[in-house]
Design a protein around this motif. Structure first.
Motif, PDB file in Angstrom:
ATOM      1  N   ARG A   1      65.215  -8.462 -53.021  1.00 25.29           N
ATOM      2  CA  ARG A   1      63.942  -8.669 -52.346  1.00 25.29           C
ATOM      3  C   ARG A   1      64.160  -8.845 -50.862  1.00 25.29           C
ATOM      4  NH1 ARG A   1      65.954 -12.185 -54.678  1.00 25.29           N
ATOM      5  NH2 ARG A   1      65.154 -11.334 -56.613  1.00 25.29           N
TER       6      ARG A   1
ATOM      7  N   ARG B   1      57.393 -12.045 -49.488  1.00 28.13           N
ATOM      8  CA  ARG B   1      58.490 -11.414 -50.238  1.00 28.13           C
ATOM      9  C   ARG B   1      58.080 -10.025 -50.678  1.00 28.13           C
ATOM     10  NH1 ARG B   1      62.081 -15.067 -53.067  1.00 28.13           N
ATOM     11  NH2 ARG B   1      62.107 -16.926 -51.791  1.00 28.13           N
TER      12      ARG B   1
ATOM     13  N   GLU C   1      59.634  -7.308 -53.568  1.00 32.89           N
ATOM     14  CA  GLU C   1      60.641  -7.090 -54.611  1.00 32.89           C
ATOM     15  C   GLU C   1      61.004  -5.604 -54.703  1.00 32.89           C
ATOM     16  OE1 GLU C   1      62.059  -9.462 -56.546  1.00 32.89           O
ATOM     17  OE2 GLU C   1      60.861 -11.093 -55.677  1.00 32.89           O
TER      18      GLU C   1
END
Ligand code: ITT
Length: 199
Positions: free
Chosen positions: A117, A137, A139
């Motif tokens: 990530r 974030r 991923e």
């Protein structure tokens, strides 16, 4: 409302300028403050380093500063390169050298174990002491060979599994809509009115 971008990373500057455009800020870069030296990132977390950069620039310029500390966490490497993403290969490494080191480190790791990530912590700091932090974030999976010519840093090696495209294959606005930095900045901006009242 003047904002100084507390970064020397050209890729970040481009993305932050696009994300902040149309919101009525006058945006300055560190090139407007030639006396500002290098800021040593002594923290052990993204949040510490982001606040350190924002505070240093706010104090030196007397203006509200916005910083981003970010990096790539790879599961098979126990979260490395993480906060050391910019200097993974060596101090002052190029993106190419960092990407080659990452490919080498994962050479024997199969696709399903290449999860990773991007993380971004953006910080705002005002000379009077008001502060703001937000994290985002994104991923993905580390590719086995680079794809695409856009973006910067590890983008050619980062696969967005939903899109089936690398971060470097996305248009700038598509990347900003999905990226760690876009998410962090949008989260920061939800707190912006309360922050500005304390500036
Ligand atoms: P400043 O401290 O001046 O902002 P820097 O490049 O040193 O610039 P960081 O210490 O936050 O910034 O390092 C972040 C590194 O993580 C960056 O050099 C890239 O290699 C990687 N990175 C962060 N965001 C990225 C993105 O959106 N796409 C690709 N790589 C990214």
């Amino acid at each position: 409302k003047t904002l100084v971008l507390a970064t020397r990373n050209a890729g970040k500057i481009r993305e932050l300028q696009a994300l902040l455009s149309g919101l009525g800020f006058e945006i300055l870069g560190l090139d407007s403050f030639p006396h500002m030296g290098e800021i040593e990132e002594t923290g052990s977390t993204f949040a510490e380093n982001s606040l350190l950069k924002a505070r240093t620039v706010a104090t030196a310029t007397g203006l509200v500063a916005l910083a981003d500390d970010s990096g790539l966490e790879v599961d098979a490497l126990d979260g490395a390169p993480g906060v050391y993403s910019a200097r993974y290969s060596d101090p002052g490494a190029t993106d190419e050298k960092n990407n080659q080191k990452l490919l080498d480190a994962l050479r024997t790791v199969p696709e399903e174990r290449r999860g990773c990530r991007f993380v971004s912590v953006v910080a705002a700091s005002a000379p009077g002491g008001a502060e703001l932090l937000a994290e985002g974030r994104w991923e993905g999976r580390v590719l086995t060979a680079p794809r695409g010519a856009g973006g910067f840093g590890y983008d050619p090696l980062f696969l967005d599994l939903e899109l089936g495209q690398s971060a470097a294959e996305l248009a700038a606005d598509e990347k900003n809509a999905r990226s760690h930095r876009g998410r962090a900045l949008r989260a920061l901006l939800t707190q912006w009115p309360a922050f500005w009242e304390r500036v």
